[in-house]
Design a protein around this motif. Structure first.
Motif, PDB file in Angstrom:
ATOM      1  N   SER A   2      -8.060   3.148-110.742  1.00 11.84           N
ATOM      2  CA  SER A   2      -8.310   3.923-112.065  1.00 11.84           C
ATOM      3  C   SER A   2      -9.863   3.828-112.366  1.00 11.84           C
ATOM      4  N   ASN A   3     -10.104   4.635-113.545  1.00 11.06           N
ATOM      5  CA  ASN A   3     -11.658   4.764-113.897  1.00 11.06           C
ATOM      6  C   ASN A   3     -11.664   3.751-114.800  1.00 11.06           C
ATOM      7  N   SER A   4     -10.501   3.320-115.407  1.00  9.78           N
ATOM      8  CA  SER A   4     -10.944   2.161-116.561  1.00  9.78           C
ATOM      9  C   SER A   4     -10.940   0.888-115.639  1.00  9.78           C
ATOM     10  N   SER A   5     -10.510   0.713-114.387  1.00 10.94           N
ATOM     11  CA  SER A   5     -10.792  -0.678-113.766  1.00 10.94           C
ATOM     12  C   SER A   5     -12.372  -0.364-113.350  1.00 10.94           C
ATOM     13  N   VAL A   6     -12.719   0.902-112.656  1.00  7.66           N
ATOM     14  CA  VAL A   6     -14.234   0.662-112.530  1.00  7.66           C
ATOM     15  C   VAL A   6     -14.986   0.433-113.597  1.00  7.66           C
ATOM     16  N   ASP A   7     -14.699   0.909-114.809  1.00  7.38           N
ATOM     17  CA  ASP A   7     -15.585   0.417-116.134  1.00  7.38           C
ATOM     18  C   ASP A   7     -15.451  -1.040-116.115  1.00  7.38           C
ATOM     19  N   ALA A   8     -14.388  -1.844-116.247  1.00 10.30           N
ATOM     20  CA  ALA A   8     -14.127  -2.909-116.420  1.00 10.30           C
ATOM     21  C   ALA A   8     -15.164  -3.933-115.496  1.00 10.30           C
ATOM     22  N   ILE A   9     -14.901  -3.563-114.309  1.00 13.50           N
ATOM     23  CA  ILE A   9     -15.775  -4.155-113.104  1.00 13.50           C
ATOM     24  C   ILE A   9     -17.236  -4.094-113.375  1.00 13.50           C
ATOM     25  N   PHE A  10     -17.730  -2.869-113.646  1.00  9.69           N
ATOM     26  CA  PHE A  10     -19.134  -2.521-113.478  1.00  9.69           C
ATOM     27  C   PHE A  10     -19.657  -2.831-115.061  1.00  9.69           C
ATOM     28  N   TRP A  36     -25.082  -6.592-105.417  1.00 10.24           N
ATOM     29  CA  TRP A  36     -23.972  -7.213-104.458  1.00 10.24           C
ATOM     30  C   TRP A  36     -23.024  -6.274-104.541  1.00 10.24           C
ATOM     31  N   LEU A  37     -22.350  -5.720-105.942  1.00 11.65           N
ATOM     32  CA  LEU A  37     -21.378  -5.376-105.669  1.00 11.65           C
ATOM     33  C   LEU A  37     -21.180  -3.914-105.377  1.00 11.65           C
ATOM     34  N   LYS A  38     -22.302  -3.187-105.537  1.00 10.67           N
ATOM     35  CA  LYS A  38     -22.607  -1.922-104.746  1.00 10.67           C
ATOM     36  C   LYS A  38     -22.579  -1.897-103.269  1.00 10.67           C
ATOM     37  N   SER A  39     -22.607  -3.076-102.527  1.00 12.14           N
ATOM     38  CA  SER A  39     -22.583  -2.959-101.167  1.00 12.14           C
ATOM     39  C   SER A  39     -21.604  -3.472-100.341  1.00 12.14           C
ATOM     40  N   ARG A  40     -20.323  -3.626-101.427  1.00 10.95           N
ATOM     41  CA  ARG A  40     -18.998  -3.612-100.969  1.00 10.95           C
ATOM     42  C   ARG A  40     -18.403  -2.310-100.714  1.00 10.95           C
ATOM     43  N   HIS A  41     -17.176  -2.244 -99.978  1.00 14.20           N
ATOM     44  CA  HIS A  41     -16.486  -1.230 -99.726  1.00 14.20           C
ATOM     45  C   HIS A  41     -15.412  -1.002-100.738  1.00 14.20           C
ATOM     46  N   PHE A  42     -15.028   0.253-101.049  1.00 15.30           N
ATOM     47  CA  PHE A  42     -14.182   0.390-102.266  1.00 15.30           C
ATOM     48  C   PHE A  42     -12.908   1.302-101.851  1.00 15.30           C
ATOM     49  N   TYR A  43     -11.774   1.043-101.858  1.00 16.16           N
ATOM     50  CA  TYR A  43     -10.551   1.907-101.737  1.00 16.16           C
ATOM     51  C   TYR A  43      -9.976   2.255-102.787  1.00 16.16           C
ATOM     52  N   ILE A  44      -9.910   3.459-102.924  1.00 24.44           N
ATOM     53  CA  ILE A  44      -9.274   4.255-104.279  1.00 24.44           C
ATOM     54  C   ILE A  44      -8.339   5.272-103.831  1.00 24.44           C
ATOM     55  N   VAL A  45      -7.723   5.968-104.727  1.00 26.05           N
ATOM     56  CA  VAL A  45      -6.675   6.705-104.679  1.00 26.05           C
ATOM     57  C   VAL A  45      -6.999   8.136-105.233  1.00 26.05           C
ATOM     58  N   SER A  46      -8.054   8.387-105.731  1.00 22.62           N
ATOM     59  CA  SER A  46      -8.332   9.918-105.984  1.00 22.62           C
ATOM     60  C   SER A  46      -9.915  10.196-105.983  1.00 22.62           C
ATOM     61  N   ALA A  47     -10.255  11.292-105.758  1.00 19.29           N
ATOM     62  CA  ALA A  47     -11.598  11.964-105.733  1.00 19.29           C
ATOM     63  C   ALA A  47     -12.260  11.784-107.165  1.00 19.29           C
ATOM     64  N   ARG A  48     -11.631  11.781-108.231  1.00 22.82           N
ATOM     65  CA  ARG A  48     -12.242  11.730-109.689  1.00 22.82           C
ATOM     66  C   ARG A  48     -12.675  10.261-109.585  1.00 22.82           C
ATOM     67  N   THR A  49     -11.782   9.217-109.318  1.00 20.61           N
ATOM     68  CA  THR A  49     -12.238   7.949-109.072  1.00 20.61           C
ATOM     69  C   THR A  49     -14.020   7.674-108.299  1.00 20.61           C
TER      70      THR A  49
END
Length: 625
Positions: free
Chosen positions: A179-187, A197-210
């Motif tokens: 979810s986008n809310s999870s992105v906001d909480a992490i960043f 460092w976080l931006k260099s990790r790989h992200f697995y998501i479920v929607s193009a909006r995220t």
């Protein structure tokens, strides 16, 4: 295999973690959001009983609603944003919901059942905040949308900085975000190094909006992978496929003991040919010398090739070591800079702390001096006044009940009487009397007054008055039919054809009759008289017809105004005037005209005010008390 962090809320990531562990990955569960279910009032929940369609945006929306009510109306049509949400609806409410092919807001709006929704009531069961696309689009299509907020998301503890430091220490490779809310909480971190460092990790998501939201945070596109669905199986399949692609793209490392080394070893272990003895013939000695020389050249060539390969490997290793040393030197320099900056920041913090402590001491000293000055300036009378005020405040805070305010009670009863006689507002009068009854309920010994109040409340509740709004709407509908009414026009009968008795005779002896006939014919050319046996009414021209319909409109509008302001006499006079116009000028044999006249008579029988005046018994009881 990768070290993956699953950030789904508490209790929702265990199945995915088990699937990834079965694939061989190292999994860490770290919920970054908390789900808090909210309580809705009865009015908000009652919208479901009158709704045509209910749209659930997530599984949490289903669970949040189920905690407040366990059933849904049988006529309600449910729509789920995805298969998991539909399964939750079926599990909790035993309903099979509609599911779009595309599991997002756009997919829900593309359902055929949500295209023609004008005039329908739709309840949107959702969380606080989030996208407004569904509600906005359905309103544009003419639906009445009622949002029902049953949960909210909040950031979990600890903060983002603690998460990132822990993940960096554990050498996390990838994160699962749904979810986008999870992105906001992490960043939410303010540390630039941790964010980099976080931006260099790989992200697995479920929607193009995220994915678009991650790109706004500065994450590269090649570090984002979108699963084919929102289910745990789809996310696990996406991670497995991505890891296989990474393994296939890695170059194969040369195994130890490769061909160059073996060649060198074989060359060095090859036995050298022995020189022949002096007793051998001369020709044989020369032949052996050439063969030995050839073997020597071969050995020297192989040794030179092996040395060249070894020299190349040494150069490459030296270059790699130099690059690592340079990077290490840069890192050490950066660490030194950070230490210097940290030391400067620590000194600034100490200086600020010292300044703050000094300021606090000065503030305390100033406050003490101010209090001393005030104490010196207060006289004995002022101190006694303060004591008296403190005693009054303590008495006011006592739990003893004050006496009944009769003025307040009289004011409430007078207000209720005013609403009845001046405003004809019987519901408002009942509300005021209920307030007076609540005031008396806290004081014993007022049974007579309370009986009078409850008697008046029953009298006001029994009054049945006409629905003024319905009367006004009916009069408006009659006004729309005025132009369709037919006038009562007179059809004149055909003139009778008189027999021709004025023909002249050829006989000379009939000269007197011929003379009379000639005279009558001469008179008929100037004056013509026709006889009719039926009564003939005057005919209406177009202007007269327009004026009659305009007056009929006026009567109807006047009746609506009188009903709104409860002018009973004017209301009945206006309806009677309209009925007289219909009876006098319009064709009553037409069904539309007779129905129009019947509705006017029914409206005239409506009761705008009570038949008997309402005298409050509370007023008399209050005067006697």
């Amino acid at each position: 295999m990768a070290h993956i962090v699953v950030t789904r809320p508490q209790g929702k990531g265990q199945e995915l973690a088990d699937l990834l562990s079965a694939q061989g990955h190292k999994v860490t569960q770290c919920p970054v959001l908390n789900i808090e279910y909210l309580d809705s009032d009865e009015q908000e929940l009652a919208t479901l009983d009158e709704a045509d369609i209910a749209v659930f945006v997530s599984q949490d929306a289903v669970s949040g609603l189920y905690q407040q009510r366990a059933t849904l109306p049988s006529s309600l049509q449910c729509v789920a944003v995805g298969e998991a949400t539909a399964e939750a609806i079926e599990s909790h409410f035993q309903y099979r919901a509609l599911v779009p092919e595309q599991h997002d807001s756009e997919g829900v709006l593309a359902l055929p059942q949500l295209q023609q929704v004008e005039g329908k009531s739709i309840v949107l069961v959702k969380g606080r905040g989030g996208r407004t696309l569904i509600a906005k689009t359905l309103k544009q299509r003419g639906a009445f949308v009622n949002p029902l907020v049953v949960y909210q998301r909040s950031g979990a503890k600890p903060s983002s900085d603690a998460w990132l430091q822990q993940w960096q220490q554990k050498q996390v490779d990838a994160l699962v975000i749904t979810s986008n809310s999870s992105v906001d909480a992490i960043f939410a971190s303010q540390d630039p190094q941790l964010l980099q460092w976080l931006k260099s990790r790989h992200f697995y998501i479920v929607s193009a909006r995220t994915g678009a939201h991650l790109e706004q945070q500065g994450v590269a596109t090649d570090h984002i992978s979108i699963a084919a669905g929102v289910t745990n199986q789809a996310i696990a399949a996406c991670i497995d496929s991505e890891q296989e692609n990474k393994m296939s793209e890695q170059p194969e490392k040369p195994e130890q003991g490769s061909t160059p080394a073996n060649t060198s070893a074989a060359t060095t272990k090859e036995p050298q040919p022995k020189m022949p003895s002096d007793a051998a013939p001369t020709g044989q000695r020369r032949g052996m010398s050439k063969l030995g020389l050839l073997a020597l050249f071969i050995a020297l060539g192989a040794g030179a090739g092996t040395g060249y390969l070894y020299w190349q490997q040494y150069q490459q290793q030296s270059s790699a070591v130099e690059q690592e040393n340079a990077a290490l030197a840069q890192m050490q320099q950066r660490v030194q800079q950070l230490r210097s900056a940290n030391q400067a920041l620590t000194e600034q913090i100490k200086a600020l702390g010292s300044a703050q402590q000094t300021q606090q001491q000065q503030s305390q000293q100033w406050q003490q001096d101010f209090n001393d000055d005030i104490s010196r300036q207060l006289s004995a009378n002022q101190r006694s006044l303060i004591t008296h005020v403190e005693q009054s405040i303590a008495a006011a805070q006592d739990n003893t009940q004050p006496p009944l305010d009769m003025n307040e009670l009289r004011r409430l009863v007078a207000l209720a009487d005013f609403k009845i006689w001046s405003e004809n507002n019987y519901a408002g009068a009942a509300s005021v009397l209920e307030r007076a009854d609540a005031l008396l309920a806290s004081y014993p010994g007022n049974a007579q007054l309370r009986r009078a109040i409850h008697s008046d409340l029953q009298t006001l509740a029994s009054i049945e008055l006409a629905d003024v709004q319905a009367i006004v709407l009916t009069l408006h509908g009659l006004g729309q039919q005025v132009d369709k009414l037919a006038f009562n026009m007179v059809d004149l009968p055909d003139e009778p054809v008189a027999a021709d008795n004025q023909a002249l005779s050829d006989n000379v002896s009939d000269w007197r009759a011929n003379l009379g006939r000639s005279w009558d014919k001469l008179v008929d050319d100037f004056i013509k008289v026709r006889k009719r046996e039926t009564t003939i009414e005057p005919l209406l021209d177009n202007e007269q017809q327009r004026l009659i319909k305009q007056r009929l409109h006026f009567y109807l509008d006047q009746a609506g105004f009188a009903a709104t302001h409860q002018y009973v006499d004017l209301y009945k006079q206006s309806l009677q005037g309209a009925a007289d116009l219909i009876t006098r000028y319009f064709d009553l044999s037409e069904p539309q005209t007779s129905q129009f006249l019947s509705q006017l008579k029914q409206l005239r029988l409506q009761q705008l005010t009570p038949a008997q005046p309402v005298n409050l018994a509370t007023v008399s009881a209050l005067e006697e008390s």
